[in-house]
Scaffold this motif. Structure first.
Motif, PDB file in Angstrom:
ATOM      1  N   LEU A 126       0.790  -1.222   0.000  1.00 32.36           N
ATOM      2  CA  LEU A 126       0.000   0.000   0.000  1.00 32.36           C
ATOM      3  C   LEU A 126       0.828   1.281   0.000  1.00 32.36           C
ATOM      4  O   LEU A 126       1.676   1.483   0.848  1.00 32.36           O
ATOM      5  CB  LEU A 126      -0.932   0.032   1.209  1.00 32.36           C
ATOM      6  N   LYS A 127       0.541   2.138  -0.972  1.00 27.80           N
ATOM      7  CA  LYS A 127       1.157   3.467  -1.035  1.00 27.80           C
ATOM      8  C   LYS A 127       0.063   4.464  -0.666  1.00 27.80           C
ATOM      9  O   LYS A 127      -0.816   4.776  -1.486  1.00 27.80           O
ATOM     10  CB  LYS A 127       1.632   3.769  -2.466  1.00 27.80           C
ATOM     11  N   PRO A 128       0.090   4.960   0.579  1.00 27.95           N
ATOM     12  CA  PRO A 128      -1.045   5.763   1.051  1.00 27.95           C
ATOM     13  C   PRO A 128      -1.279   7.037   0.244  1.00 27.95           C
ATOM     14  O   PRO A 128      -2.400   7.527   0.182  1.00 27.95           O
ATOM     15  CB  PRO A 128      -0.692   6.087   2.508  1.00 27.95           C
ATOM     16  N   GLU A 129      -0.249   7.560  -0.405  1.00 26.42           N
ATOM     17  CA  GLU A 129      -0.419   8.815  -1.156  1.00 26.42           C
ATOM     18  C   GLU A 129      -1.221   8.588  -2.431  1.00 26.42           C
ATOM     19  O   GLU A 129      -1.895   9.491  -2.916  1.00 26.42           O
ATOM     20  CB  GLU A 129       0.908   9.441  -1.607  1.00 26.42           C
ATOM     21  N   SER A 130      -1.116   7.410  -3.010  1.00 31.09           N
ATOM     22  CA  SER A 130      -1.703   7.242  -4.340  1.00 31.09           C
ATOM     23  C   SER A 130      -2.729   6.105  -4.443  1.00 31.09           C
ATOM     24  O   SER A 130      -3.532   6.099  -5.371  1.00 31.09           O
ATOM     25  CB  SER A 130      -0.588   6.997  -5.361  1.00 31.09           C
ATOM     26  N   ASP A 131      -2.709   5.162  -3.530  1.00 27.97           N
ATOM     27  CA  ASP A 131      -3.620   4.030  -3.683  1.00 27.97           C
ATOM     28  C   ASP A 131      -5.032   4.355  -3.219  1.00 27.97           C
ATOM     29  O   ASP A 131      -5.233   5.195  -2.332  1.00 27.97           O
ATOM     30  CB  ASP A 131      -3.112   2.823  -2.872  1.00 27.97           C
ATOM     31  N   VAL A 132      -5.989   3.680  -3.841  1.00 30.41           N
ATOM     32  CA  VAL A 132      -7.359   3.655  -3.333  1.00 30.41           C
ATOM     33  C   VAL A 132      -7.666   2.191  -3.067  1.00 30.41           C
ATOM     34  O   VAL A 132      -7.718   1.377  -3.990  1.00 30.41           O
ATOM     35  CB  VAL A 132      -8.360   4.253  -4.341  1.00 30.41           C
ATOM     36  N   PHE A 133      -7.785   1.883  -1.803  1.00 31.69           N
ATOM     37  CA  PHE A 133      -7.918   0.491  -1.374  1.00 31.69           C
ATOM     38  C   PHE A 133      -9.398   0.171  -1.206  1.00 31.69           C
ATOM     39  O   PHE A 133     -10.176   1.007  -0.746  1.00 31.69           O
ATOM     40  CB  PHE A 133      -7.184   0.343  -0.033  1.00 31.69           C
ATOM     41  N   TRP A 134      -9.773  -1.062  -1.586  1.00 34.10           N
ATOM     42  CA  TRP A 134     -11.154  -1.474  -1.336  1.00 34.10           C
ATOM     43  C   TRP A 134     -11.198  -2.931  -0.902  1.00 34.10           C
ATOM     44  O   TRP A 134     -10.848  -3.820  -1.677  1.00 34.10           O
ATOM     45  CB  TRP A 134     -12.028  -1.284  -2.587  1.00 34.10           C
ATOM     46  N   CYS A 135     -11.607  -3.095   0.333  1.00 36.84           N
ATOM     47  CA  CYS A 135     -11.847  -4.434   0.863  1.00 36.84           C
ATOM     48  C   CYS A 135     -13.357  -4.595   0.908  1.00 36.84           C
ATOM     49  O   CYS A 135     -14.052  -3.820   1.563  1.00 36.84           O
ATOM     50  CB  CYS A 135     -11.241  -4.542   2.257  1.00 36.84           C
TER      51      CYS A 135
ATOM     52  N   LEU B 191      -6.523   2.258   7.995  1.00 41.89           N
ATOM     53  CA  LEU B 191      -6.524   3.546   8.691  1.00 41.89           C
ATOM     54  C   LEU B 191      -5.230   3.753   9.472  1.00 41.89           C
ATOM     55  O   LEU B 191      -4.705   4.870   9.522  1.00 41.89           O
ATOM     56  CB  LEU B 191      -7.765   3.679   9.578  1.00 41.89           C
ATOM     57  N   SER B 192      -4.661   2.704  10.041  1.00 45.25           N
ATOM     58  CA  SER B 192      -3.373   2.900  10.728  1.00 45.25           C
ATOM     59  C   SER B 192      -2.307   3.312   9.719  1.00 45.25           C
ATOM     60  O   SER B 192      -1.339   3.973  10.069  1.00 45.25           O
ATOM     61  CB  SER B 192      -2.949   1.635  11.492  1.00 45.25           C
ATOM     62  N   ASN B 193      -2.480   2.928   8.469  1.00 42.74           N
ATOM     63  CA  ASN B 193      -1.509   3.289   7.438  1.00 42.74           C
ATOM     64  C   ASN B 193      -1.856   4.576   6.692  1.00 42.74           C
ATOM     65  O   ASN B 193      -1.193   4.935   5.726  1.00 42.74           O
ATOM     66  CB  ASN B 193      -1.367   2.140   6.430  1.00 42.74           C
ATOM     67  N   GLY B 194      -2.923   5.239   7.096  1.00 41.56           N
ATOM     68  CA  GLY B 194      -3.280   6.512   6.458  1.00 41.56           C
ATOM     69  C   GLY B 194      -3.787   6.349   5.033  1.00 41.56           C
ATOM     70  O   GLY B 194      -3.607   7.222   4.185  1.00 41.56           O
ATOM     71  N   ALA B 195      -4.449   5.237   4.771  1.00 41.82           N
ATOM     72  CA  ALA B 195      -4.909   4.948   3.412  1.00 41.82           C
ATOM     73  C   ALA B 195      -6.202   5.685   3.084  1.00 41.82           C
ATOM     74  O   ALA B 195      -6.925   6.146   3.969  1.00 41.82           O
ATOM     75  CB  ALA B 195      -5.136   3.442   3.262  1.00 41.82           C
ATOM     76  N   THR B 196      -6.491   5.746   1.784  1.00 40.96           N
ATOM     77  CA  THR B 196      -7.797   6.174   1.289  1.00 40.96           C
ATOM     78  C   THR B 196      -8.511   4.908   0.829  1.00 40.96           C
ATOM     79  O   THR B 196      -7.945   4.112   0.079  1.00 40.96           O
ATOM     80  CB  THR B 196      -7.632   7.132   0.097  1.00 40.96           C
ATOM     81  N   GLU B 197      -9.743   4.728   1.281  1.00 40.77           N
ATOM     82  CA  GLU B 197     -10.413   3.475   0.940  1.00 40.77           C
ATOM     83  C   GLU B 197     -11.886   3.689   0.618  1.00 40.77           C
ATOM     84  O   GLU B 197     -12.467   4.722   0.933  1.00 40.77           O
ATOM     85  CB  GLU B 197     -10.252   2.448   2.053  1.00 40.77           C
ATOM     86  N   VAL B 198     -12.451   2.657   0.013  1.00 41.29           N
ATOM     87  CA  VAL B 198     -13.865   2.661  -0.352  1.00 41.29           C
ATOM     88  C   VAL B 198     -14.632   1.817   0.655  1.00 41.29           C
ATOM     89  O   VAL B 198     -14.151   0.773   1.110  1.00 41.29           O
ATOM     90  CB  VAL B 198     -14.052   2.065  -1.774  1.00 41.29           C
ATOM     91  N   LEU B 199     -15.814   2.287   1.026  1.00 44.47           N
ATOM     92  CA  LEU B 199     -16.715   1.523   1.881  1.00 44.47           C
ATOM     93  C   LEU B 199     -18.042   1.442   1.138  1.00 44.47           C
ATOM     94  O   LEU B 199     -18.645   2.471   0.835  1.00 44.47           O
ATOM     95  CB  LEU B 199     -16.898   2.282   3.207  1.00 44.47           C
ATOM     96  N   TYR B 200     -18.482   0.230   0.827  1.00 47.42           N
ATOM     97  CA  TYR B 200     -19.709   0.078   0.047  1.00 47.42           C
ATOM     98  C   TYR B 200     -20.759  -0.656   0.872  1.00 47.42           C
ATOM     99  O   TYR B 200     -20.485  -1.684   1.472  1.00 47.42           O
ATOM    100  CB  TYR B 200     -19.410  -0.662  -1.266  1.00 47.42           C
ATOM    101  N   GLU B 201     -21.967  -0.119   0.856  1.00 48.07           N
ATOM    102  CA  GLU B 201     -23.007  -0.644   1.728  1.00 48.07           C
ATOM    103  C   GLU B 201     -23.656  -1.933   1.241  1.00 48.07           C
ATOM    104  O   GLU B 201     -24.058  -2.769   2.039  1.00 48.07           O
ATOM    105  CB  GLU B 201     -24.117   0.417   1.868  1.00 48.07           C
ATOM    106  N   GLY B 202     -23.780  -2.082  -0.075  1.00 43.49           N
ATOM    107  CA  GLY B 202     -24.766  -3.053  -0.557  1.00 43.49           C
ATOM    108  C   GLY B 202     -24.209  -4.340  -1.137  1.00 43.49           C
ATOM    109  O   GLY B 202     -23.082  -4.739  -0.875  1.00 43.49           O
TER     110      GLY B 202
END
Ligand code: ATP
Ligand code: MG
Length: 670
Positions: free
Chosen positions: A314-323, A341-352
């Protein structure tokens, strides 16, 4: 059971199985070397293995420095009372501070932490600064409700940002959370509230599922009428769906937007001991009554942060992570909340769900947010295979650079499909083996280092010690199968089963002296790479041969008409057990004449005649847990004409009725 001695398979030298298709996949040219650009800039190189081998504890002590400690630990592992481990015991830290505040202090307050995508298409982005404000307010709210460090809080929410906020607010005040999957029934919720002795429940009016609001609050109301839940003082209710008919108990129930909404945005995090309990999480219950797995703070966060950095590069400056996991199971805890979040990432959270409002929803989300790293489960990959290649092909998935899988063995066919149709035949795929109990990833390729083999989790991560042993606890040679064991304690290991140390000892530490037994069968190939063969309980005994359900399932799925398969051994007077297969066909494949014979012949060709299923039943759905795993024990009940066992962790119990009603008479012998 003589599982270890007899198991053979694609890589075994045994007599039963000679699996050509799998063997072909393993030829040199079917290994997938890391892409050069990824390898060059990989977060972790081969050196990490050397370093950890030379000084395992020193390696973990170094990883602990990824975190911000109020008091730096001087101790690494205390194993003086095995198997009750203490990691970094004299260190003190606040987990939520590590996941939120320190990033804001480092000038990253404007970075998006969460891109939330609701099922109806509503969206919300929270920066780290937003997250800090929300977590502080929620922490203050819990304190006002009298929640103190050590008190348990049950969380029963849909996949909305408040789920993440609630978990972090608990962590912030040292109140262990127990997240219960939002799809569980009132009963399942009640037993978990009772077992964890929770004081507060955080829920919502409902969530959106398959295009409709689906209520949650009634299940909480019902659960709280059950004996054993009387100590719950308050229910905090997030307004998500805006349903008008929410029943309310004055004095007990509070709206989140009112009660949390009016709290101060300031909260000073206090440090807790590294061994302070962080959460209790009940296992998904594939094999029986769920167990309350206890995880603590410093060791857990160290391993989760490190594995998220290493395995997902993970590269927190450029990655968009989605679990894509739900926060209600461990993958959501570790790789939606604490790792990214401990790594300062940007991520997607999807509800459905992946197929609402159409079967390309996930790929649309990848395109929309430019997701770079996607982490999902084989069950979802096989569903996408079933729906057809043309669906992902309609979307721009070129942002993806790395794909991950977790939850079950991924059959080579699905692995290859995933890489080809989602990863443009270019991205590495990491098959990550781990459990609720291990807290974090244990066995996995490293994307910049390992030449990947489709279907194999391959190697223990740096600092992790795993092997395969036989019945007598002897390590098996390469090319043989047996039981997967972990031979050294690891930082994010479970500390016990909540309230039941004896069950902890019996379940995990009694089968092999001094080693953790994971319950899974595995094989080492000629290179020493590890292949997971499914649960030991699922291994079948057919005419004196042990046959792994995973291998027969993989053989079935390698047939072009089959999207998914579940195999069980049913008691049989002639052969001890007979192989009984339930298959879901791919889109466009008809159930017609001769299909069953064709599939039986295919398995016989792939694996040898002994592995030929006696019965094959095409079905529309398979019984799965809420985390998407096939519940083979229920299929065994069906195949043996028994009443079904515990179905409380099943997604949809009507599936079982459908399967039972379709069950034909056993075919005649060949
Ligand atoms: P319970 O323990 O209550 O029966 P569960 O084992 O399904 O439930 P989890 O902890 O969520 O609950 O799942 C861990 C299990 O999932 C592992 O023991 C293994 O059987 C399976 N698993 C997870 N990842 C992989 C993988 N990459 N390859 C093979 N199997 C996997
Ligand atoms: Mg398990």
């Amino acid at each position: 059971m003589s599982y270890a001695r007899d198991v053979t398979g694609p890589l075994g030298k045994g007599d039963v199985v000679s699996n050509e298709s799998l063997a072909n996949l393993l030829k040199e040219e079917r290994r997938f070397a890391p892409p050069a650009d990824l390898a060059e800039q990989a977060n972790v190189t081969a050196e990490a293995y050397e370093q950890a081998k030379a000084d395992r504890l020193g390696f973990w002590a170094e990883q602990a420095r990824r975190l911000s400690w109020e008091t730096e630990p001087t101790q690494t592992l205390d194993w003086s009372n095995p198997p009750f481990a203490k990691w970094f015991a004299d260190g003190r830290l606040n987990v939520a501070y590590n996941c939120v505040d320190r990033h804001v202090e480092n000038g990253l307050g404007d970075r998006v932490a969460l891109h939330f995508e609701g099922e109806p298409g509503d969206t919300r982005s929270l920066t780290y600064a937003d997250l800090q404000r929300e977590v502080c307010k929620a922490a203050n709210a819990l304190v006002e409700l009298g929640v103190r460090a050590g008190d348990r809080v049950a969380i029963y929410l849909p996949m909305i940002p408040e789920a993440v906020v609630a978990m972090l607010a608990c962590a912030r005040i040292g109140a262990p959370h127990s997240v219960v999957f939002g799809g569980f029934s009132a009963d399942a919720l009640a037993t978990r509230i009772e077992d964890a002795d929770a004081r507060v429940v955080i829920t919502a009016d409902g969530g959106f599922r398959r295009g409709k609001p689906s209520a949650l609050k009634p299940a909480v109301d019902e659960a709280l009428t059950r004996p054993g839940t009387e100590k719950v003082r308050n229910v905090l209710v997030v307004r998500r769906t805006g349903q008008e008919d929410v029943a309310w108990q004055e004095g007990r129930d509070l709206w989140w937007h009112e009660f949390v909404g009016r709290q101060s945005e300031q909260h000073t995090p206090q440090a807790f001991d590294a061994e302070h309990p962080l959460f209790i999480l009940y296992t998904s219950g594939t094999t029986g009554k769920p167990k309350g797995i206890l995880h603590t703070s410093g060791g857990y966060l160290t391993q989760i942060s490190y594995t998220h950095h290493a395995v997902f590069d993970l590269k927190p400056e450029s990655d968009v992570f989605w679990c894509t996991a739900d926060v209600g199971w461990v993958t959501g805890h570790s790789y939606i909340v604490y790792g990214p979040l401990s790594n300062g990432a940007t991520e997607v959270l999807y509800e459905g769900t992946p197929d609402t409002p159409h079967q390309g929803r996930w790929w649309e989300i990848v395109q929309k947010y430019g997701v770079t790293v996607l982490y999902t489960a084989p069950t979802a990959i096989r569903a996408a295979m079933k729906w057809g290649d043309d669906i992902p092909a309609k979307f721009d998935l070129s942002s993806l650079r790395l794909l991950g899988s977790v939850g079950e063995p991924i059959n080579p066919e699905a692995w290859i499909w995933y890489r080809k149709h989602i990863g443009a035949d270019r991205t590495p795929v990491v098959d990550t083996w781990w459990q609720t109990e291990t807290g974090g990833i244990m066995i996995s390729p490293l994307p910049g280092v390992t030449a990947a083999k489709p279907g194999s989790a391959q190697v223990p991560l740096p600092g992790i010690a795993a092997t395969v042993v036989d019945d007598e606890a002897r390590e098996v040679p390469n090319g043989s199968g047996g039981y997967l064991v972990l031979t050294e304690p690891w930082p994010s290991m479970l500390r016990t089963i909540w309230g039941d140390d004896q069950r902890y000892l019996d379940t995990y530490w009694s089968r092999f002296e001094g080693r953790y037994f994971a319950g899974d069968g595995a094989k080492k190939d000629e290179d020493g790479d590890i292949w997971l063969l499914g649960r030991v309980d699922d291994v079948m005994l057919v005419s004196g041969h042990n046959i792994s359900t995973t291998e027969v399932e993989s053989a079935l799925v390698s047939h072009p008409k089959v999207a998914e398969a579940a195999v069980v051994g049913a008691t049989d007077p002639q052969t001890t057990q007979a192989i009984c297969a339930f298959v879901i066909l791919r889109k466009g494949s008809a159930e017609g004449e001769g299909l069953v014979e064709e599939l039986r012949a295919h398995v016989a060709k792939q694996l040898g005649p002994i592995a030929k299923p006696k019965r094959i039943l095409p079905v529309a759905e398979l019984p799965k847990t809420r985390s998407g795993k096939i519940m083979r024990r229920l299929l065994r009940d069906v195949a043996e004409n028994r009443a079904l066992g515990d179905v409380t962790t099943l997604t949809d119990s009507s599936v079982m009725e459908l399967i039972q009603s379709k069950l034909p008479a056993a075919p005649s012998e060949d």
